[in-house]
Write a protein that holds these residues in place. Structure first.
Motif, mmCIF file in Angstrom:
data_model
loop_
_atom_site.group_PDB
_atom_site.id
_atom_site.type_symbol
_atom_site.label_atom_id
_atom_site.label_comp_id
_atom_site.label_asym_id
_atom_site.label_seq_id
_atom_site.Cartn_x
_atom_site.Cartn_y
_atom_site.Cartn_z
ATOM 1 N N ALA A 214 -48.805 8.037 24.202
ATOM 2 C CA ALA A 214 -48.123 9.246 23.738
ATOM 3 C C ALA A 214 -49.085 10.422 23.635
ATOM 4 O O ALA A 214 -48.688 11.579 23.869
ATOM 5 C CB ALA A 214 -47.447 8.992 22.395
ATOM 6 N N GLN B 277 -49.445 11.838 27.128
ATOM 7 C CA GLN B 277 -48.214 12.530 27.513
ATOM 8 C C GLN B 277 -48.173 13.917 26.871
ATOM 9 O O GLN B 277 -47.760 14.895 27.508
ATOM 10 C CB GLN B 277 -47.000 11.702 27.112
ATOM 11 C CG GLN B 277 -46.843 10.429 27.918
ATOM 12 C CD GLN B 277 -45.703 9.552 27.423
ATOM 13 O OE1 GLN B 277 -44.947 9.944 26.548
ATOM 14 N NE2 GLN B 277 -45.589 8.366 27.994
ATOM 15 N N ARG C 271 -39.695 13.674 32.935
ATOM 16 C CA ARG C 271 -39.748 13.147 31.578
ATOM 17 C C ARG C 271 -38.542 13.619 30.757
ATOM 18 O O ARG C 271 -38.120 14.765 30.860
ATOM 19 C CB ARG C 271 -41.026 13.611 30.873
ATOM 20 C CG ARG C 271 -42.231 12.795 31.223
ATOM 21 C CD ARG C 271 -43.428 13.253 30.425
ATOM 22 N NE ARG C 271 -44.632 12.555 30.855
ATOM 23 C CZ ARG C 271 -45.855 13.017 30.657
ATOM 24 N NH1 ARG C 271 -46.042 14.163 30.027
ATOM 25 N NH2 ARG C 271 -46.892 12.336 31.081
ATOM 26 N N ARG C 272 -38.057 12.716 29.944
ATOM 27 C CA ARG C 272 -36.945 13.041 29.048
ATOM 28 C C ARG C 272 -37.316 12.659 27.621
ATOM 29 O O ARG C 272 -38.138 11.757 27.397
ATOM 30 C CB ARG C 272 -35.686 12.277 29.454
ATOM 31 C CG ARG C 272 -35.171 12.596 30.840
ATOM 32 C CD ARG C 272 -33.905 11.822 31.138
ATOM 33 N NE ARG C 272 -32.851 12.147 30.179
ATOM 34 C CZ ARG C 272 -31.752 11.407 30.009
ATOM 35 N NH1 ARG C 272 -31.571 10.296 30.715
ATOM 36 N NH2 ARG C 272 -30.827 11.771 29.128
ATOM 37 N N THR C 273 -36.708 13.346 26.682
ATOM 38 C CA THR C 273 -36.841 12.931 25.294
ATOM 39 C C THR C 273 -36.127 11.601 25.112
ATOM 40 O O THR C 273 -34.965 11.460 25.505
ATOM 41 C CB THR C 273 -36.242 13.988 24.353
ATOM 42 O OG1 THR C 273 -36.909 15.223 24.555
ATOM 43 C CG2 THR C 273 -36.362 13.554 22.899
ATOM 44 N N ILE C 274 -36.807 10.629 24.559
ATOM 45 C CA ILE C 274 -36.219 9.302 24.408
ATOM 46 C C ILE C 274 -35.190 9.328 23.281
ATOM 47 O O ILE C 274 -35.512 9.741 22.156
ATOM 48 C CB ILE C 274 -37.309 8.259 24.113
ATOM 49 C CG1 ILE C 274 -38.384 8.287 25.213
ATOM 50 C CG2 ILE C 274 -36.701 6.869 23.984
ATOM 51 C CD1 ILE C 274 -37.876 8.031 26.602
ATOM 52 N N PRO C 275 -33.976 8.900 23.564
ATOM 53 C CA PRO C 275 -32.952 8.886 22.506
ATOM 54 C C PRO C 275 -33.250 7.789 21.495
ATOM 55 O O PRO C 275 -34.062 6.888 21.735
ATOM 56 C CB PRO C 275 -31.661 8.608 23.282
ATOM 57 C CG PRO C 275 -32.104 7.878 24.505
ATOM 58 C CD PRO C 275 -33.453 8.445 24.859
ATOM 59 N N VAL D 100 -33.260 4.401 19.522
ATOM 60 C CA VAL D 100 -33.096 3.036 20.016
ATOM 61 C C VAL D 100 -32.003 2.351 19.195
ATOM 62 O O VAL D 100 -32.042 2.342 17.950
ATOM 63 C CB VAL D 100 -34.414 2.249 19.908
ATOM 64 C CG1 VAL D 100 -34.211 0.809 20.335
ATOM 65 C CG2 VAL D 100 -35.486 2.917 20.767
#
Length: 273
Positions: free
Chosen positions: A160, A163, A264-268, A270
């Protein structure tokens, strides 16, 4: 653009370590490098806390930093000091990287975010946080080689961070290190190549190597990896200076072929069940 990496076997005497770095600056300039990269703890490698504490001083009093700034200006070379052990105003220590320009000015600082607190078995136990304070922010700085994202050693295991650095415009990722032999043999190259590939960045990793005066052993094998994951330089185990070419065309080509930064996308959240 040509860069140089110093692979060294640092010891318990900051003055001796400083001489090694200053000599490397002169040699890097003579070899046509515009920038030199040095390992983690370029001023001091010492597991004896009491003995080390007597040598760790404030940034403005550190003799290695002063000598490196003078040498950078004298030889017209930028220097990424992988890190120095520095005494903070609160009395705790920082594992701090510096980027120094060709006039000797400090362009950026970075304190190691992730501290090495591990128990690898067989009595091999490390508690970096017992002595050092963790940093609180990441850093990207413009250099002749490109926009450089800063990290130190154990940071390598936390993607992270990289990134965030590449999202902030980093084109090169610096990973100065003093990796242990067991973890280096298992993970060093694969992690460095992964960070290069997944961020479409060059990775420059100058390392400590060999047996040190305080009894530790480090892995060496300083690397330069291109954004496609190709190893451009592998310095094996011997101390010394290595050179590599940073070709910005490789950066553009890798980012065109697989545009990971654009995808890249914002991770929703979980969904756990």
């Amino acid at each position: 653009m040509r860069i140089a990496l110093l692979q060294m076997s640092g010891g318990i005497d900051p003055a001796a370590n400083g001489r090694v770095v200053v000599e490397a600056i002169e040699a890097a300039a003579a070899g046509g490098a515009a920038m030199l990269f040095t390992p983690e703890m370029s001023n001091l490698i010492d597991r004896d806390r009491a003995r080390a504490g007597a040598s760790i001083v404030a940034e403005d009093a550190d003799p290695v930093l002063a000598a490196v700034r003078a040498a950078a200006a004298a030889h017209g070379v930028w220097v990424h000091l992988g890190s120095l052990a520095i005494r903070r105003p609160d009395g705790r220590f920082a594992n701090r990287a510096f980027v120094i320009d060709d006039t000797g000015a400090i362009r950026a600082r970075y304190d190691k975010l992730h501290l090495f607190d591990v128990d690898m078995g067989g009595g091999d136990r490390w508690r970096e946080s017992a002595v050092y304070a963790a940093g609180e922010e990441a850093a990207v700085v413009a250099t002749p080689a490109g926009r450089l994202g800063l990290s130190i050693c154990y940071d390598l295991r936390f993607p992270a961070l990289y990134q965030a650095l590449s999202a902030a415009g980093a084109e090169l990722l610096a990973v100065p290190a003093a990796f242990t032999r067991p973890t280096g043999a298992a993970h060093w190259q694969v992690l460095l190549r992964a960070r290069a590939i997944e961020n479409a960045c060059f990775v420059v990793a100058a390392a400590q190597t060999g047996e040190h005066q305080d009894g530790r052993e480090t892995y060496g094998r300083s690397l330069v990896v291109d954004p496609w994951g190709e190893v451009l330089l592998d310095m094996d185990e011997a101390p010394g200076l290595g050179f590599a070419e940073i070709d910005r065309d490789r950066l553009g080509e890798a980012r065109r072929r697989v545009p990971v930064l654009d995808h890249r996308r914002t991770i929703p959240p979980v969904a756990a069940s």
